[in-house]
Design a protein around this motif. Structure first.
Motif, PDB file in Angstrom:
ATOM      1  N   VAL A  10       0.836  -1.207   0.000  1.00  0.00           N
ATOM      2  CA  VAL A  10       0.000   0.000   0.000  1.00  0.00           C
ATOM      3  C   VAL A  10       0.871   1.258   0.000  1.00  0.00           C
ATOM      4  CG1 VAL A  10      -1.645   1.331   1.392  1.00  0.00           C
ATOM      5  CG2 VAL A  10      -2.011  -1.101   1.037  1.00  0.00           C
ATOM      6  N   GLN A  11       1.958   1.234   0.739  1.00  0.00           N
ATOM      7  CA  GLN A  11       2.828   2.404   0.821  1.00  0.00           C
ATOM      8  C   GLN A  11       3.689   2.588  -0.417  1.00  0.00           C
ATOM      9  OE1 GLN A  11       5.040   2.072   4.462  1.00  0.00           O
ATOM     10  NE2 GLN A  11       3.334   2.784   5.708  1.00  0.00           N
ATOM     11  N   THR A  12       4.114   1.488  -1.052  1.00  0.00           N
ATOM     12  CA  THR A  12       5.054   1.601  -2.163  1.00  0.00           C
ATOM     13  C   THR A  12       4.422   1.398  -3.529  1.00  0.00           C
ATOM     14  OG1 THR A  12       5.648  -0.740  -2.101  1.00  0.00           O
ATOM     15  CG2 THR A  12       6.929   0.768  -0.706  1.00  0.00           C
ATOM     16  N   GLY A  13       3.344   0.623  -3.588  1.00  0.00           N
ATOM     17  CA  GLY A  13       2.736   0.304  -4.875  1.00  0.00           C
ATOM     18  C   GLY A  13       3.570  -0.685  -5.688  1.00  0.00           C
ATOM     19  N   SER A  14       4.492  -1.372  -5.029  1.00  0.00           N
ATOM     20  CA  SER A  14       5.392  -2.307  -5.702  1.00  0.00           C
ATOM     21  C   SER A  14       4.630  -3.534  -6.209  1.00  0.00           C
ATOM     22  CB  SER A  14       6.487  -2.749  -4.730  1.00  0.00           C
ATOM     23  OG  SER A  14       7.218  -3.822  -5.259  1.00  0.00           O
ATOM     24  N   ILE A  15       4.744  -3.795  -7.504  1.00  0.00           N
ATOM     25  CA  ILE A  15       4.088  -4.959  -8.103  1.00  0.00           C
ATOM     26  C   ILE A  15       4.659  -6.252  -7.524  1.00  0.00           C
ATOM     27  CG2 ILE A  15       3.699  -6.213 -10.264  1.00  0.00           C
ATOM     28  CD1 ILE A  15       2.151  -3.553 -10.008  1.00  0.00           C
ATOM     29  N   ASP A  16       5.978  -6.283  -7.331  1.00  0.00           N
ATOM     30  CA  ASP A  16       6.609  -7.482  -6.759  1.00  0.00           C
ATOM     31  C   ASP A  16       6.065  -7.781  -5.363  1.00  0.00           C
ATOM     32  OD1 ASP A  16       8.210  -7.981  -8.989  1.00  0.00           O
ATOM     33  OD2 ASP A  16       9.780  -6.638  -8.256  1.00  0.00           O
ATOM     34  N   THR A  17       5.835  -6.739  -4.578  1.00  0.00           N
ATOM     35  CA  THR A  17       5.289  -6.928  -3.234  1.00  0.00           C
ATOM     36  C   THR A  17       3.862  -7.456  -3.306  1.00  0.00           C
ATOM     37  OG1 THR A  17       6.667  -5.121  -2.428  1.00  0.00           O
ATOM     38  CG2 THR A  17       4.862  -5.817  -1.012  1.00  0.00           C
ATOM     39  N   TYR A  18       3.087  -6.959  -4.266  1.00  0.00           N
ATOM     40  CA  TYR A  18       1.712  -7.440  -4.433  1.00  0.00           C
ATOM     41  C   TYR A  18       1.714  -8.919  -4.814  1.00  0.00           C
ATOM     42  CZ  TYR A  18      -3.016  -8.047  -6.106  1.00  0.00           C
ATOM     43  OH  TYR A  18      -4.281  -8.518  -6.292  1.00  0.00           O
ATOM     44  N   LEU A  19       2.605  -9.287  -5.729  1.00  0.00           N
ATOM     45  CA  LEU A  19       2.681 -10.684  -6.138  1.00  0.00           C
ATOM     46  C   LEU A  19       3.108 -11.574  -4.976  1.00  0.00           C
ATOM     47  CD1 LEU A  19       4.260 -10.251  -9.667  1.00  0.00           C
ATOM     48  CD2 LEU A  19       1.876 -10.763  -9.104  1.00  0.00           C
ATOM     49  N   LEU A  20       4.028 -11.096  -4.154  1.00  0.00           N
ATOM     50  CA  LEU A  20       4.414 -11.829  -2.946  1.00  0.00           C
ATOM     51  C   LEU A  20       3.217 -11.972  -2.012  1.00  0.00           C
ATOM     52  CD1 LEU A  20       6.453 -13.122  -1.009  1.00  0.00           C
ATOM     53  CD2 LEU A  20       7.024 -10.800  -0.234  1.00  0.00           C
ATOM     54  N   PHE A  21       2.460 -10.895  -1.845  1.00  0.00           N
ATOM     55  CA  PHE A  21       1.267 -10.929  -1.010  1.00  0.00           C
ATOM     56  C   PHE A  21       0.286 -11.995  -1.494  1.00  0.00           C
ATOM     57  CE2 PHE A  21      -3.157  -9.553  -0.448  1.00  0.00           C
ATOM     58  CZ  PHE A  21      -3.226  -9.554   0.933  1.00  0.00           C
ATOM     59  N   LYS A  22       0.067 -12.056  -2.806  1.00  0.00           N
ATOM     60  CA  LYS A  22      -0.866 -13.035  -3.357  1.00  0.00           C
ATOM     61  C   LYS A  22      -0.371 -14.467  -3.135  1.00  0.00           C
ATOM     62  CE  LYS A  22      -4.255 -12.046  -5.006  1.00  0.00           C
ATOM     63  NZ  LYS A  22      -5.538 -11.864  -4.312  1.00  0.00           N
ATOM     64  N   GLU A  23       0.936 -14.690  -3.235  1.00  0.00           N
ATOM     65  CA  GLU A  23       1.492 -16.015  -2.964  1.00  0.00           C
ATOM     66  C   GLU A  23       1.303 -16.393  -1.493  1.00  0.00           C
ATOM     67  OE1 GLU A  23       2.866 -18.481  -4.876  1.00  0.00           O
ATOM     68  OE2 GLU A  23       2.086 -17.276  -6.529  1.00  0.00           O
TER      69      GLU A  23
END
Length: 47
Positions: A10-23
């Protein structure tokens, strides 16, 4: 870990972080409630 990953996304908008979150979400089916999710639950009347 799931909450920390979400907050970082939420703070960074990082796509990699979102994909990690989904995993991580796949491994942990119980999803904590996030304040941002409240807006998705609001039903607006169609005029």
């Amino acid at each position: 870990m799931l909450e920390l990953t979400w907050k970082f996304f939420v703070q960074t908008g990082s796509i990699d972080t979102y994909l990690l979150f989904k995993e991580l979400e796949k491994d942990n089916p119980v999803m904590p409630s996030y304040p941002d999710d409240e807006m998705t639950e609001i039903n607006f009347p169609i005029i």
